[in-house]
Write an enzyme that holds these catalytic residues in place. Sequence first.
Site, PDB file in Angstrom:
ATOM      1  N   ARG A  45       2.499 -79.639 -29.120  1.00 17.40           N
ATOM      2  CA  ARG A  45       2.709 -80.909 -28.406  1.00 17.40           C
ATOM      3  C   ARG A  45       2.512 -80.731 -26.914  1.00 17.40           C
ATOM      4  O   ARG A  45       1.950 -81.593 -26.235  1.00 17.40           O
ATOM      5  CB  ARG A  45       4.095 -81.485 -28.721  1.00 17.40           C
ATOM      6  CG  ARG A  45       5.263 -80.809 -28.055  1.00 17.40           C
ATOM      7  CD  ARG A  45       6.575 -81.496 -28.359  1.00 17.40           C
ATOM      8  NE  ARG A  45       6.973 -81.265 -29.747  1.00 17.40           N
ATOM      9  CZ  ARG A  45       7.713 -80.232 -30.144  1.00 17.40           C
ATOM     10  NH1 ARG A  45       8.105 -79.337 -29.271  1.00 17.40           N
ATOM     11  NH2 ARG A  45       8.047 -80.094 -31.399  1.00 17.40           N
ATOM     12  N   CYS A  74      12.004 -83.546 -30.168  1.00 15.27           N
ATOM     13  CA  CYS A  74      13.281 -82.986 -29.702  1.00 15.27           C
ATOM     14  C   CYS A  74      13.532 -81.669 -30.439  1.00 15.27           C
ATOM     15  O   CYS A  74      14.077 -81.647 -31.544  1.00 15.27           O
ATOM     16  CB  CYS A  74      14.412 -83.984 -29.945  1.00 15.27           C
ATOM     17  SG  CYS A  74      16.001 -83.458 -29.274  1.00 15.27           S
ATOM     18  N   ASP A  75      13.148 -80.566 -29.824  1.00 19.25           N
ATOM     19  CA  ASP A  75      13.238 -79.246 -30.456  1.00 19.25           C
ATOM     20  C   ASP A  75      14.605 -78.942 -31.058  1.00 19.25           C
ATOM     21  O   ASP A  75      14.678 -78.455 -32.199  1.00 19.25           O
ATOM     22  CB  ASP A  75      12.930 -78.141 -29.430  1.00 19.25           C
ATOM     23  CG  ASP A  75      11.523 -78.180 -28.908  1.00 19.25           C
ATOM     24  OD1 ASP A  75      11.323 -77.760 -27.762  1.00 19.25           O
ATOM     25  OD2 ASP A  75      10.628 -78.612 -29.636  1.00 19.25           O
ATOM     26  N   PRO A  76      15.692 -79.139 -30.302  1.00 20.08           N
ATOM     27  CA  PRO A  76      16.981 -78.645 -30.807  1.00 20.08           C
ATOM     28  C   PRO A  76      17.676 -79.568 -31.800  1.00 20.08           C
ATOM     29  O   PRO A  76      18.819 -79.304 -32.175  1.00 20.08           O
ATOM     30  CB  PRO A  76      17.811 -78.497 -29.524  1.00 20.08           C
ATOM     31  CG  PRO A  76      17.283 -79.534 -28.613  1.00 20.08           C
ATOM     32  CD  PRO A  76      15.808 -79.632 -28.919  1.00 20.08           C
ATOM     33  N   MET A  77      17.015 -80.622 -32.247  1.00 20.23           N
ATOM     34  CA  MET A  77      17.597 -81.476 -33.284  1.00 20.23           C
ATOM     35  C   MET A  77      17.283 -80.826 -34.632  1.00 20.23           C
ATOM     36  O   MET A  77      16.538 -81.349 -35.457  1.00 20.23           O
ATOM     37  CB  MET A  77      17.023 -82.892 -33.178  1.00 20.23           C
ATOM     38  CG  MET A  77      17.788 -83.929 -33.965  1.00 20.23           C
ATOM     39  SD  MET A  77      17.160 -85.590 -33.650  1.00 20.23           S
ATOM     40  CE  MET A  77      17.927 -85.948 -32.075  1.00 20.23           C
TER      41      MET A  77
END
Length: 795
Positions: free
Chosen positions: A356, A478-481
């Site tokens: 991304r 949103c990486d940390p989701m």
Amino acid sequence: MNHSKSAPFEFDQHTGAIHLYNPDDIPNASGYLWNKKMLLNMTCRGFASCHFMQPEPATYSCGPALEAKTFLQPEHYYYQGHPGRFFYVRDHQTQELFSLPFEPMSKPLQQFRFTLENDAICWHIRHLDWCFDIRVSLSCDDVVEIWQLKISNRSDTSRSLSIYPCFNIGYQSWMNQGANYSPVSNSIIGTKITPYQKLPDYYRQKDYLELSFFSADQQPDSYAANLAQFLGSDGWSHPAALNNRSLGDTQAVYETPVAVMHFDKHIKAQDSQQLGFIFGAARDEAQIQRLRARYLTAQQQDDTRFQYRQYLNAHSACIQAHTPDAELNQIINHWLPRQVYYHGDVNRLTTDPQTRNYLQDAMGMCYLAPDYYKQALLRSLAQQASSGAMPDGILLHDKASLKYINQVPHADPCVWLPITLQAYLDETDDFAVLNDTVPFADTEQKATVLQHIDLAMKWLQAQLDERGLSLIEQGDWCDPMNMVGHQGKGVSSWLSMASSWAFQIWANLLMRVNQTETSNYWQEQALTINNNVNQHFWHQQWYGRGITDAGRLFGTENDQQGKIYLNPQSWAMLCQCASPEQEQQMLAAVQSHLSTPFGVAMLAPAYTAMVEDIGRLTQKFPGVAENGSLYNHAAAFFVYALYQQGHSKTGYATLQQILCRSDQALQKQQLPNFVPNYYRGASPQHPEYCGLSSRLFNTGTIAWIMRTITEQIFGLKGTENGLLVQPQLPPEWPEARVLRTFRGHKLQVRYRRNPDLSQQTLVLNDTPVQGNIIATEQLTADNDLLVLLPTETDQ
């Protein structure tokens, strides 16, 4: 300090350079320089961070303890002993000892100016009738910092001083490290062997640049290479070695090294002398000698300076602005394109950028040098699986591997293909790229770009659940989701909306190449997703963020924390799933719950404890990064969506908060030379920290800002038939001018408001134009376009 200004910084109106006049106003204010191999970040006080590629990131200057290798960190902490580029000075007349540019002694200086130029970082300092001009720059292709120090005696008598350049080498290896002075190259050379355990690593590392060197153009009177002996018991604030006439000519023998040289200078009244230094990494002393010959002679320095300036100026932005807002002009014309170029040129100095990030950073280059995007697209598609799935990261060389976050499965890489491709095609009309053939990563077969992207869309479609919503896996944008869907059932509203928008964009592009049936199919799929989104994610007055593996809708009024997320509201506008009533309600909710004086929050209220069906996002400190910060990438999506829907007043106000303007610089602790990754949020919990900059210049924000400014604010967007002129200027601007480069043509565009008009009027080269599209065949090499606008009402 004797320089008092209403704003902590000012622009040079001719060059765009930024001047800061007090190191206490924004203590961590910094600037960065780069080339293909390295990055240098310098603070106004003299602290430094540096990285170079061999091919993975390494450093030649670090702290006094062995440091973990990691990506650039937000809100980086600077401390006594942090790597820096310092100059201790002792005035022989007064015996006063002080340090330049400010650290590590932090003594007040009579005059201070920190200047950020496009191709250099500079200081101008006056103290005790001495004037010091310090400049650092880089070369185009070597791992070397090039420093010049000019010392001027401003008094009416001859005077003497001792100057001690002090550059950290630091603790770099528990296996083997040391340092000594070499008269052969007039350099302090730090040696090390990068620690390893596995036998294959020996062969992988044997050609590393293992020397850190500091070299001067004049022979020192003495030197110190042993950090502990140099500092003594008083530490960095008053090194013990500076109490003596000589530094002791010390060496580091399996001890932490430092590079300090001592020069005694006697300078006549109103005269000056110069010193030159280079600092960097090398394989052996022969290479150091070559670098000295290349960068430490006056003629070579002039040539290098010119070449490096040419390198950074190689690509101009497609738009140059002249508006009533002088600060905004400097940001648009100088600093935004520079940050876009940094991202597109060196890919954040990583060998496996997240897909991304790689595609969006390349999208920004569409507004500077579109071929960068084309090459990035082709490289990305060559790493696609034949199933249509895109990898989480793009490998930039044959020895690179997916690391860290790229080893975690995320669900969003495919959506960025049509979203970013549209920007490239709008700028270039290069639809021929769709016919280029590209291999797959897992088969010897090849396919056209069009076929590759169509497969990616089919892969997105295959990742819909039985409700027709996008599965989130261990994260989306949103990486940390990472715990919403790790059991394979959780879904993302954002990714569902992003897939819908990607399908719509792809359908429009297919229509351009006469694939009507396939185009209609993807439009129908987008409409279906939009209906599903409204059925499952709309809750009361806004869209929820997702549905967990257990079936819980979150990001709603029912949550005590994380009630509302910004991204679903932004992308609902982009994918056109919100009705006018819904749009009005969710924008009111954003204003009520997410707006702060310094920007719009990514979510609110910020989480204060782990929520196990959402994930590590909720473990981040409240108001930091994805947990409720004023996350500029998300804010840029919001701005773009607002302009798309005609909410230009709110869009422009939010854009102003993303950019660092002088009236908020002290609270944000940020200069306008780059847009940071985020500003602190969690205003209810920590109001005194709200707006504080992360100081991290790696961000996907910048490409979207360039796109918004070009296509939305100035309204100069490419289409199939030519240039669409549809500006949304702030109503307070009575006029503006831009120079727009478009598909090989130059246009001088003048905007002027006329209260007698009821609709926009275009005049190209003194000839009225019907409608709002300038056909490409109407354009000559150089064009004058007058855009007459009605007086605007608030939007």
